[in-house]
Design an enzyme around this catalytic site. Sequence first.
Site, PDB file in Angstrom:
ATOM      1  N   SER A  62       3.951  -2.717  10.292  1.00 48.35           N
ATOM      2  CA  SER A  62       5.737  -2.042  10.759  1.00 48.35           C
ATOM      3  C   SER A  62       5.893  -3.381   9.808  1.00 48.35           C
ATOM      4  O   SER A  62       6.945  -3.805  10.741  1.00 48.35           O
ATOM      5  CB  SER A  62       5.589  -1.115  11.765  1.00 48.35           C
ATOM      6  OG  SER A  62       5.262  -0.440  11.786  1.00 48.35           O
ATOM      7  N   ASN A  66       1.101  -1.182   0.227  1.00 49.71           N
ATOM      8  CA  ASN A  66      -0.104  -0.024  -0.320  1.00 49.71           C
ATOM      9  C   ASN A  66       1.149   1.048  -0.114  1.00 49.71           C
ATOM     10  O   ASN A  66       1.328   1.757   0.783  1.00 49.71           O
ATOM     11  CB  ASN A  66      -0.859   0.081   1.074  1.00 49.71           C
ATOM     12  CG  ASN A  66      -1.638   1.681   1.204  1.00 49.71           C
ATOM     13  OD1 ASN A  66      -1.983   1.955   0.948  1.00 49.71           O
ATOM     14  ND2 ASN A  66      -1.832   1.788   2.044  1.00 49.71           N
ATOM     15  N   GLU A 123      -4.665  -5.266  10.552  1.00 52.15           N
ATOM     16  CA  GLU A 123      -3.811  -4.062  11.325  1.00 52.15           C
ATOM     17  C   GLU A 123      -4.249  -3.437  12.078  1.00 52.15           C
ATOM     18  O   GLU A 123      -4.550  -2.931  12.729  1.00 52.15           O
ATOM     19  CB  GLU A 123      -3.882  -3.027   9.858  1.00 52.15           C
ATOM     20  CG  GLU A 123      -5.724  -2.621   8.891  1.00 52.15           C
ATOM     21  CD  GLU A 123      -4.852  -1.346   9.204  1.00 52.15           C
ATOM     22  OE1 GLU A 123      -4.220  -0.981   8.408  1.00 52.15           O
ATOM     23  OE2 GLU A 123      -6.365  -1.255   9.167  1.00 52.15           O
ATOM     24  N   GLY A 140       3.015   2.233  11.378  1.00 51.10           N
ATOM     25  CA  GLY A 140       3.822   3.794  10.816  1.00 51.10           C
ATOM     26  C   GLY A 140       4.591   4.228  12.338  1.00 51.10           C
ATOM     27  O   GLY A 140       4.356   5.062  12.014  1.00 51.10           O
ATOM     28  N   GLU A 144      -6.090   4.042   9.037  1.00 56.00           N
ATOM     29  CA  GLU A 144      -6.506   5.439   7.842  1.00 56.00           C
ATOM     30  C   GLU A 144      -7.576   5.981   7.654  1.00 56.00           C
ATOM     31  O   GLU A 144      -8.308   7.368   7.814  1.00 56.00           O
ATOM     32  CB  GLU A 144      -5.156   5.920   7.090  1.00 56.00           C
ATOM     33  CG  GLU A 144      -3.427   6.136   7.618  1.00 56.00           C
ATOM     34  CD  GLU A 144      -2.971   5.741   7.110  1.00 56.00           C
ATOM     35  OE1 GLU A 144      -1.444   5.139   7.341  1.00 56.00           O
ATOM     36  OE2 GLU A 144      -2.800   5.591   5.798  1.00 56.00           O
ATOM     37  N   HIS A 176      -8.889   0.747   5.142  1.00 56.51           N
ATOM     38  CA  HIS A 176      -7.499   0.753   5.897  1.00 56.51           C
ATOM     39  C   HIS A 176      -8.587   1.917   6.885  1.00 56.51           C
ATOM     40  O   HIS A 176      -8.668   2.633   7.065  1.00 56.51           O
ATOM     41  CB  HIS A 176      -6.990   1.094   5.471  1.00 56.51           C
ATOM     42  CG  HIS A 176      -5.149   2.082   5.702  1.00 56.51           C
ATOM     43  ND1 HIS A 176      -4.502   2.266   5.999  1.00 56.51           N
ATOM     44  CD2 HIS A 176      -4.434   1.028   5.423  1.00 56.51           C
ATOM     45  CE1 HIS A 176      -3.632   2.134   6.514  1.00 56.51           C
ATOM     46  NE2 HIS A 176      -3.296   1.001   6.380  1.00 56.51           N
ATOM     47  N   LYS A 178       0.048   4.450   0.023  1.00 58.99           N
ATOM     48  CA  LYS A 178      -0.469   5.152   0.306  1.00 58.99           C
ATOM     49  C   LYS A 178      -0.233   6.917  -0.905  1.00 58.99           C
ATOM     50  O   LYS A 178      -0.462   6.654  -2.107  1.00 58.99           O
ATOM     51  CB  LYS A 178       0.196   5.287   2.363  1.00 58.99           C
ATOM     52  CG  LYS A 178      -0.101   4.367   2.236  1.00 58.99           C
ATOM     53  CD  LYS A 178       0.276   4.729   3.999  1.00 58.99           C
ATOM     54  CE  LYS A 178       0.280   3.244   4.661  1.00 58.99           C
ATOM     55  NZ  LYS A 178       0.018   3.544   6.687  1.00 58.99           N
TER      56      LYS A 178
END
Length: 250
Positions: free
Chosen positions: A213, A9, A167, A173, A97, A95, A11
Amino acid sequence: MRNTIVAGNWKMHKTLPETHSLLDELIEKLPTGKQTEIIVAPAFTNLSNAVAHLEGTNIQVAAQNMHQAEGGAFTGEISAQMLLSIGVNTVILGHSERRHYFQETDALLADKVNTALKHDMRVIFCIGEELKDRQNKQYLNVIFNQLTDGLFHLTKEQWKHIVIAYEPVWAIGTGETATPKQAQEIHAFIRQEIDRKYDKNLANSTSILYGGSVKPNNAKEIFSQPDVDGGLIGGAALSADDFSAIVNAI
């Protein structure tokens, strides 16, 4: 019995020239003889070019998101048919985010899943708990609710188009990573809940990826867990060396 998948991904990274450069590196460095599915998800602006660039390779292209409507006055949005028209038939939905920054709810994501499946698209559906959920020992409830509200309305037949990506939000991140034991616990729980809702055959045939990560130095141990079928890779997917090392860790 299950597909092993490593999806990158990207992003909001990589201009068009940078996309071509990274794709060239990936074509050179990624293995061609492995059974693992390899997927990259560039930005919307570069999807069509990525599809053309990767024609004839074993690397597939996915979108990072899509709108639930077929079309209409939704400025800045992208529909399933638009993605299909440029050769993209896989989409990442849910996701963390998107959930956090754009307030995407499980109900909205269920609508997006329905639209994707209506068009025979494959969905990589993301679920995962925040740090407070883990600290309060509510993480299994969070995972269960996201599964139930986002996916458990589907028929068994529709599940052939579903890949799940677990996730842990606290490991995205941040440099933090769930231990292999923690990853296995959640992956086994997800499989158990699919079994309870549907049956063991469906549970055992659903690919469940780990995202949070993943790096070359921890990928092998994470991927060695019995219920981990690959990874949804973020930062490390922007480096051809790192991404190819992660693919080779399976």
